[in-house]
Scaffold this motif. Structure first.
Motif, mmCIF file in Angstrom:
data_model
loop_
_atom_site.group_PDB
_atom_site.id
_atom_site.type_symbol
_atom_site.label_atom_id
_atom_site.label_comp_id
_atom_site.label_asym_id
_atom_site.label_seq_id
_atom_site.Cartn_x
_atom_site.Cartn_y
_atom_site.Cartn_z
ATOM 1 N N ARG A 18 0.856 -1.191 0.000
ATOM 2 C CA ARG A 18 0.000 0.000 0.000
ATOM 3 C C ARG A 18 0.889 1.237 0.000
ATOM 4 O O ARG A 18 1.454 1.609 1.030
ATOM 5 N N GLU A 19 1.037 1.839 -1.164
ATOM 6 C CA GLU A 19 1.899 3.033 -1.258
ATOM 7 C C GLU A 19 1.150 4.268 -0.781
ATOM 8 O O GLU A 19 -0.045 4.409 -1.047
ATOM 9 N N GLU A 20 1.882 5.177 -0.127
ATOM 10 C CA GLU A 20 1.249 6.374 0.419
ATOM 11 C C GLU A 20 1.798 7.639 -0.233
ATOM 12 O O GLU A 20 2.754 7.594 -0.999
ATOM 13 N N PHE A 21 1.224 8.756 0.125
ATOM 14 C CA PHE A 21 1.500 10.035 -0.532
ATOM 15 C C PHE A 21 2.961 10.464 -0.447
ATOM 16 O O PHE A 21 3.459 11.183 -1.289
ATOM 17 N N ASP A 22 3.657 10.005 0.604
ATOM 18 C CA ASP A 22 5.022 10.482 0.823
ATOM 19 C C ASP A 22 6.071 9.443 0.440
ATOM 20 O O ASP A 22 7.215 9.517 0.886
ATOM 21 N N TRP A 24 6.369 6.478 1.369
ATOM 22 C CA TRP A 24 6.440 5.362 2.293
ATOM 23 C C TRP A 24 5.306 4.396 1.933
ATOM 24 O O TRP A 24 4.447 4.726 1.111
ATOM 25 N N LEU A 26 2.970 0.577 3.289
ATOM 26 C CA LEU A 26 2.727 -0.536 4.206
ATOM 27 C C LEU A 26 2.765 -1.830 3.418
ATOM 28 O O LEU A 26 2.244 -1.896 2.299
ATOM 29 N N PHE A 28 1.319 -5.552 3.799
ATOM 30 C CA PHE A 28 0.256 -6.190 4.580
ATOM 31 C C PHE A 28 0.147 -7.663 4.186
ATOM 32 O O PHE A 28 0.039 -7.982 2.998
ATOM 33 N N PRO A 30 -2.241 -10.562 4.344
ATOM 34 C CA PRO A 30 -3.658 -10.843 4.658
ATOM 35 C C PRO A 30 -3.844 -12.129 5.464
ATOM 36 O O PRO A 30 -4.822 -12.255 6.193
ATOM 37 N N GLY A 33 -2.437 -10.959 9.085
ATOM 38 C CA GLY A 33 -2.875 -9.650 9.568
ATOM 39 C C GLY A 33 -1.705 -8.754 9.931
ATOM 40 O O GLY A 33 -1.902 -7.614 10.346
ATOM 41 N N ASN A 34 -0.483 -9.250 9.767
ATOM 42 C CA ASN A 34 0.686 -8.441 10.119
ATOM 43 C C ASN A 34 0.940 -7.354 9.076
ATOM 44 O O ASN A 34 0.747 -7.562 7.880
ATOM 45 N N THR A 35 1.407 -6.221 9.568
ATOM 46 C CA THR A 35 1.666 -5.073 8.700
ATOM 47 C C THR A 35 3.054 -4.533 9.006
ATOM 48 O O THR A 35 3.475 -4.526 10.161
ATOM 49 N N ALA A 37 5.920 -1.315 7.969
ATOM 50 C CA ALA A 37 6.130 -0.025 7.298
ATOM 51 C C ALA A 37 7.423 -0.071 6.499
ATOM 52 O O ALA A 37 8.430 -0.617 6.958
ATOM 53 N N LEU B 244 3.576 7.574 7.999
ATOM 54 C CA LEU B 244 4.466 6.493 8.432
ATOM 55 C C LEU B 244 5.824 7.062 8.817
ATOM 56 O O LEU B 244 6.448 6.601 9.776
ATOM 57 N N PHE B 248 7.793 6.025 12.072
ATOM 58 C CA PHE B 248 8.780 4.943 11.939
ATOM 59 C C PHE B 248 10.166 5.400 11.506
ATOM 60 O O PHE B 248 11.091 4.603 11.505
ATOM 61 N N LEU B 324 -5.122 -1.481 9.328
ATOM 62 C CA LEU B 324 -3.840 -2.175 9.188
ATOM 63 C C LEU B 324 -2.878 -1.833 10.320
ATOM 64 O O LEU B 324 -1.884 -2.522 10.505
ATOM 65 N N LYS B 326 -3.728 -1.727 13.536
ATOM 66 C CA LYS B 326 -4.317 -2.064 14.836
ATOM 67 C C LYS B 326 -3.321 -2.763 15.766
ATOM 68 O O LYS B 326 -3.439 -2.651 16.981
ATOM 69 N N ASN B 327 -2.336 -3.445 15.197
ATOM 70 C CA ASN B 327 -1.333 -4.086 16.061
ATOM 71 C C ASN B 327 -0.460 -3.058 16.770
ATOM 72 O O ASN B 327 0.102 -3.325 17.828
ATOM 73 N N THR B 363 -5.423 3.748 2.484
ATOM 74 C CA THR B 363 -4.290 2.809 2.482
ATOM 75 C C THR B 363 -4.115 2.107 3.818
ATOM 76 O O THR B 363 -3.355 1.147 3.913
ATOM 77 N N ARG B 366 -7.779 -2.658 5.680
ATOM 78 C CA ARG B 366 -7.580 -4.002 5.121
ATOM 79 C C ARG B 366 -8.279 -4.118 3.757
ATOM 80 O O ARG B 366 -7.696 -4.562 2.792
#
Lengths: 98, 372
Positions: A18-22, A24, A26, A28, A30, A33-35, A37, B244, B248, B324, B326-327, B363, B366
């Motif tokens: 999951r790419e973000e605006f800056d 960086w 995530l 993931f 499925p 459930g671990n994520t 950065a 993030l 991080f 995503l 929540k952990n 983003t 889930r």
């Protein structure tokens, strides 16, 4: 990079990026459930892994991508990729899916 | 979490105790989530017995205690606050003090500073005295707070300034940062008004900032205001709304600042053990009392605490179940969530409200298609 590590490494196709605006992102998993950065360089490496690449080539591509790679860039990339593999986010060639 | 000596049952240390030292306060803040009795006196008349404090510390150290937080009410309203600080110092524990600053004399400031690595936060809701005193409910308290901060910096401490955001004061944010710089504060934290106790009434009266504006303010603090100051600025919203990088990247120095619910226990002024301070307003979140119960027994056998340990974060509901982060976040504040819904697994109101308005970051979910 050590010879034993110079195997093809491929991102686990189940993992979602999951790419973000800056720049960086995530990662993931499925199934668990671990994520995780990723900073922009981590995202760059992840995209190489999505294509599957020899570990030595990953380091080379990283160093080519930046003008100011630190002296220990090779070690940092190696550690990062090992961690990615250890977390089950990518696998070495010949390893079976878990 | 570590394995205990048997290697089977998880062992959770009590890393920190939050002492709500007084059940009364010298100010009458309109947003307080504890709602202590307002007392116009020189010292609290309803406060934690110092002997009980020592007993609790004695029981907590073998369970892993390394830090205590003094909060309230107003912790410096405790008539024997200096003795309590001495206990913390002698045990080699870390100390955090959350105060309104008005009672922080030079002597108390020096006493706090005598504890290694003591951390103090002082509430200051505006650089405009009129607005600050409207929020804090006492005329003249602005000048008293500034004197307290100066006493702290004079003792070598660099307190964190905490400003709670409500409809009346976002225009004060930048001015508070400038004031914090001039006072030699160490950082500024912007808290979001919580719908708990008096804060709940402020929400009902329309005095809370809208969710869209809260999210926009967080972005402004992170991307713009923080670039105008050398002070670290913390905007206290759930991790789903923070970049993030701010959480991080070690160079940002901000970290995640998420709830330490697994390793924290609250102690109320009457000696009750509780889920943070929420036990003051929600009796079922009280797990025992130090005067009669063993801390170890409460910590290891409280059904609520064990529920939280086994259920977080997997049992979180609503948008928190889909998040995503929540952990990391653990529902942001279980005490707040329980207060709102009487359900430990209820989603946090901030995230739920943002999701309802289509403002939850896509983003971070889930299933991205859940965004409408």
């Amino acid at each position: 990079m050590s010879e034993s590590l110079d195997t093809k490494i491929t991102a686990n196709p189940l993992i979602v990026l999951r790419e973000e605006f800056d720049d960086w992102a995530l990662l993931f998993n499925p199934d668990t459930g671990n994520t995780f950065a990723l900073n922009p360089m981590g995202v760059f490496i992840w995209k190489i892994l999505e294509q599957g690449e020899l570990s030595s080539a990953i380091t080379r591509k990283v160093c080519e991508s930046t003008q100011d790679a630190p002296p220990d860039a090779e070690k940092q990339v190696e550690d990062f990729v090992l961690e990615i593999v250890r977390l089950g986010l990518a696998r070495k060639e010949g390893e079976r899916d878990s | 979490m570590t394995a205990n000596s048997a290697g089977t049952k998880p062992f959770y240390p009590i890393a920190e105790l939050y002492f709500y030292l007084t059940a009364d306060c010298n100010l009458n803040c309109r947003h307080c989530w504890i709602e202590p009795r307002h007392l116009a006196a020189s010292a609290s008349s309803s406060c934690l017995d110092p002997a009980l404090f020592v007993k609790i510390i004695d029981q907590a150290v073998p369970l892993g205690l390394n830090r205590v937080k003094f909060t309230g009410g107003e912790p410096l309203f405790h008539p024997r606050i200096e003795d309590l600080i001495d206990v913390v110092k002698k045990r080699g524990l870390r100390l955090t003090v959350e105060t309104n600053g008005t009672l922080c004399t030079r002597e108390i400031a020096e006493k706090i500073a005598s504890v290694d690595n003591a951390f103090v936060s002082v509430s200051l809701d505006a650089a405009n005295p009129e607005i600050h005193e409207w929020i804090r409910g006492k005329k003249g308290c602005f000048a008293e707070t500034l004197t307290g901060i100066r006493n702290l910096t004079g003792a070598g401490l660099h307190p964190q300034i905490i400003m709670t955001l409500m409809k009346r004061n976002p225009g004060e944010m930048e001015r508070v940062v400038r004031l914090a710089e001039s006072l030699k504060a160490g950082s500024v934290k912007f808290n979001v008004l919580q719908p708990t106790a008096r804060g709940e009434r402020m929400f009902a009266e329309g005095q809370a900032v809208d969710i869209a504006d809260l999210i926009a303010l967080g972005k402004w603090v992170e991307e713009d205001l923080s670039k105008t100051t050398i002070l670290p600025l913390y905007y206290d919203q759930p991790p789903a709304f923070r970049s993030l990088e701010s959480m991080f990247n070690p160079q940002s120095g901000l970290g995640c600042h998420t709830c330490g619910i697994f390793t924290i226990l609250g102690v109320l002024a009457g000696g009750s053990y509780a889920l943070c301070g929420i036990g003051e307003t929600v009796p079922e979140m009280v797990f025992g009392n130090a005067a009669r119960d063993s801390l170890r027994d409460v910590w290891e056998n409280s059904p609520v605490l064990n529920d939280i340990r086994s259920g977080l974060p997997a049992r979180l509901e609503g948008v928190c179940a889909e998040c995503l982060l929540k952990n990391v976040c653990l529902g942001s504040c279980i005490a707040q969530n329980y207060y709102s819904r009487h359900n430990l697994w209820a989603p946090h109101w901030y995230c739920e409200e943002a999701h309802r308005h289509g403002l939850f970051p896509e983003t971070r979910l889930r299933q991205t298609e859940t965004i409408k």
